[in-house]
Design a protein around this motif. Structure first.
Motif, short mmCIF file in Angstrom:
data_model
loop_
_atom_site.label_atom_id
_atom_site.label_comp_id
_atom_site.label_asym_id
_atom_site.label_seq_id
_atom_site.Cartn_x
_atom_site.Cartn_y
_atom_site.Cartn_z
N TYR A 59 94.38 20.88 32.37
CA TYR A 59 93.33 20.44 31.45
C TYR A 59 91.94 20.81 31.98
O TYR A 59 91.06 21.21 31.20
N ARG A 105 94.62 19.46 25.47
CA ARG A 105 96.04 19.21 25.72
C ARG A 105 96.92 20.12 24.89
O ARG A 105 97.89 20.72 25.39
N TYR A 201 95.35 11.13 23.62
CA TYR A 201 94.87 12.38 24.19
C TYR A 201 93.92 12.21 25.36
O TYR A 201 93.13 13.11 25.65
N THR A 203 92.70 12.80 28.67
CA THR A 203 93.05 13.78 29.72
C THR A 203 92.66 13.30 31.10
O THR A 203 92.92 13.98 32.10
#
Length: 205
Positions: A59, A105, A201, A203
């Motif tokens: 990421y 992602r 989501y 990260t």
């Protein structure tokens, strides 16, 4: 399988944007594209298993290399449509962050599926002199021979070319995400959508 294939095709396609970011440079756009794709993929070479086990490193790589090429504020506004106009400043900021993390992602994981058996054909960028909005095109051929056209729409932001929409095949990113998000907003509201995205989501960045 189709969703995964679209993900890595799109992920590689995002890396192709750099040629359009330097239209005025003497280096041919297709050469810049090859160099950019190779740069991103070379940093993953021999590390795919490691990156799968340590996704935060993946990421961070995508955030550092590809996210700066995207006009996130404008793209966020486009995908939310009417909801953007009624959102609070805080909601706009939170949505933009969650949307960025979703892209990192989705397309970071997609890049893990790309290998040297795929081929990329770069199309010349045709635009009038002084144009501030252009279309960049490429064709990705998978290992089974399937050809998929990829396009990106870019415009100038603070003197730099940035992506604000694109498509894999005939599927527009903005149109696709807008449909998904609007459906969720109608059923639960914008705040619920943002909270769901933040939860799913994150990260860790």
């Amino acid at each position: 399988m189709l969703r995964m294939k679209r993900s890595w095709i799109t992920a590689v396609a995002v890396a192709l944007l750099v040629p359009a970011l330097a239209l005025a440079a003497p280096t041919p756009p297709d050469q810049l594209a090859r160099e950019t794709v190779q740069s991103v993929l070379s940093k993953m070479e021999g590390r795919r298993d490691e990156l799968r086990k340590n996704p935060q490193e993946l990421y961070q790589l995508i955030d550092r290399e590809l996210v700066p090429l995207v006009d996130l504020p404008y793209m966020s506004q486009l995908v939310l449509g009417r909801a953007w106009r009624t959102a609070t400043p805080e909601q706009r900021d939170r949505f933009q962050t969650a949307f960025k993390n979703m892209l990192i992602r989705t397309y970071g994981n997609g890049l893990l599926s790309f290998d040297d058996s795929q081929e990329i054909e770069y199309q010349p960028v045709r635009a009038a002199e002084g144009a501030d909005d252009v279309t960049f095109r490429a064709i990705v051929t998978t290992d089974d021979g399937q050809k998929t056209p990829v396009t990106f729409q870019l415009h100038i932001v603070d003197g730099e070319w940035k992506i604000y929409d694109g498509s894999v095949g005939n599927l527009s990113f903005v149109t696709n995400y807008r449909g998904q998000f609007n459906s969720q907003i109608r059923s639960g509201g914008l705040e619920q959508l943002i909270e769901r995205m933040e939860s799913r989501y994150n990260t860790g960045s």
